[in-house]
Scaffold this motif. Sequence first.
Motif, short mmCIF file in Angstrom:
data_model
loop_
_atom_site.label_atom_id
_atom_site.label_comp_id
_atom_site.label_asym_id
_atom_site.label_seq_id
_atom_site.Cartn_x
_atom_site.Cartn_y
_atom_site.Cartn_z
N MET A 1 0.82 -1.20 0.00
CA MET A 1 0.00 0.00 0.00
C MET A 1 0.86 1.26 0.00
N ALA A 2 2.11 1.14 0.47
CA ALA A 2 2.97 2.31 0.54
C ALA A 2 3.32 2.84 -0.85
N THR A 3 3.36 1.97 -1.85
CA THR A 3 3.70 2.39 -3.21
C THR A 3 2.47 2.57 -4.11
N ASP A 4 1.27 2.40 -3.55
CA ASP A 4 0.07 2.55 -4.37
C ASP A 4 -0.17 4.03 -4.65
N PRO A 5 -0.56 4.39 -5.89
CA PRO A 5 -0.81 5.81 -6.18
C PRO A 5 -2.00 6.39 -5.44
N ASP A 6 -2.96 5.53 -5.03
CA ASP A 6 -4.14 6.00 -4.30
C ASP A 6 -4.37 5.06 -3.12
N PRO A 7 -3.60 5.20 -2.03
CA PRO A 7 -3.75 4.26 -0.91
C PRO A 7 -5.11 4.36 -0.24
N TRP A 10 -7.54 2.45 -2.24
CA TRP A 10 -7.30 1.01 -2.09
C TRP A 10 -7.90 0.49 -0.79
N VAL A 11 -7.77 1.27 0.29
CA VAL A 11 -8.35 0.87 1.58
C VAL A 11 -9.86 0.80 1.48
N ARG A 12 -10.47 1.78 0.82
CA ARG A 12 -11.93 1.75 0.66
C ARG A 12 -12.39 0.54 -0.13
N ALA A 13 -11.68 0.22 -1.22
CA ALA A 13 -12.07 -0.93 -2.04
C ALA A 13 -11.92 -2.23 -1.27
N VAL A 14 -10.84 -2.38 -0.52
CA VAL A 14 -10.63 -3.60 0.25
C VAL A 14 -11.66 -3.72 1.36
N ALA A 15 -11.98 -2.61 2.02
CA ALA A 15 -12.99 -2.65 3.08
C ALA A 15 -14.36 -3.03 2.53
N TYR A 16 -14.68 -2.52 1.33
CA TYR A 16 -15.97 -2.86 0.71
C TYR A 16 -16.02 -4.34 0.35
N GLU A 17 -14.96 -4.86 -0.25
CA GLU A 17 -14.94 -6.28 -0.60
C GLU A 17 -14.99 -7.16 0.65
N TYR A 18 -14.32 -6.74 1.70
CA TYR A 18 -14.34 -7.51 2.95
C TYR A 18 -15.73 -7.50 3.59
N ALA A 19 -16.40 -6.34 3.55
CA ALA A 19 -17.71 -6.25 4.18
C ALA A 19 -18.76 -7.08 3.46
N LEU A 20 -18.67 -7.18 2.13
CA LEU A 20 -19.67 -7.91 1.35
C LEU A 20 -19.20 -9.31 0.95
N SER A 21 -18.11 -9.78 1.53
CA SER A 21 -17.63 -11.12 1.19
C SER A 21 -18.58 -12.18 1.73
N PRO A 22 -18.92 -13.21 0.94
CA PRO A 22 -19.82 -14.27 1.46
C PRO A 22 -19.17 -15.08 2.57
N TRP A 23 -17.83 -15.13 2.63
CA TRP A 23 -17.16 -15.87 3.70
C TRP A 23 -17.31 -15.18 5.05
#
Length: 222
Positions: A1-7, A10-23
């Motif tokens: 995440m330190a080298t990502d152009p939009d960290p 990236w955090v928002r996208a990962v949090a969204y995928e984690y919140a709606l994950s069926p697992w």
Amino acid sequence: MATDPDPVGWVRAVAYEYALSPWRRFRRAYRHPDPGPVEPVDRMLLDALIDLPPVHRRTVLLYDGIGLDLPDTAAETEATTPAAGNRLLRAHATLAERVPGLADVAPEKQSAALRELLGTLRPAVPLEPRSTPATVRALTERTARRWARAAICLTAAIAVATGYTAVTAPDRYVAPVSPGSSVSGVPPHSGPQRLTDQSRELRERLRGDPASGPARLSPGLE
């Protein structure tokens, strides 16, 4: 995440995928969710947001809650700008029917009113990080190193097994030898049988009469 152009994105996208994950439904925290907000208006707003379709809810949170502009909201939700605008209008119309604070607000001012309501929304439990950022990063890097080492070991084991199989595997087909079995009632093979006197006499007659044709094959009485 330190080298990502939009960290932050990236955090928002990962949090969204984690919140709606069926697992996530198999986790213990999913069976015992946190209590809702104490204020009735906050509870009504949260229930109305949860009842929205996931795409509309995400668009509202990005545009009205976080404050992204419409093109950035469309890019993060993987939609075009007109599609994101239509989703936002439908979501505002649905929320205006259920949230008392938005019912008497003009459509062009609903976004500002909704942003104010989301800014004053307070959960029933304190949202404080359990660990410092340095601890979270150290644990994440340690987990990543473990997974990388496990993947390298598994790849090496597969390569060794493949090489051993290629060296020891037969390169030609060898027909299996069926096991022998004894058969009762069959005499042992001991060469040609001895001729009887009748067979010997018939052989002499055939040798002494070399005539050929049907006459030789016709039986006769003597």
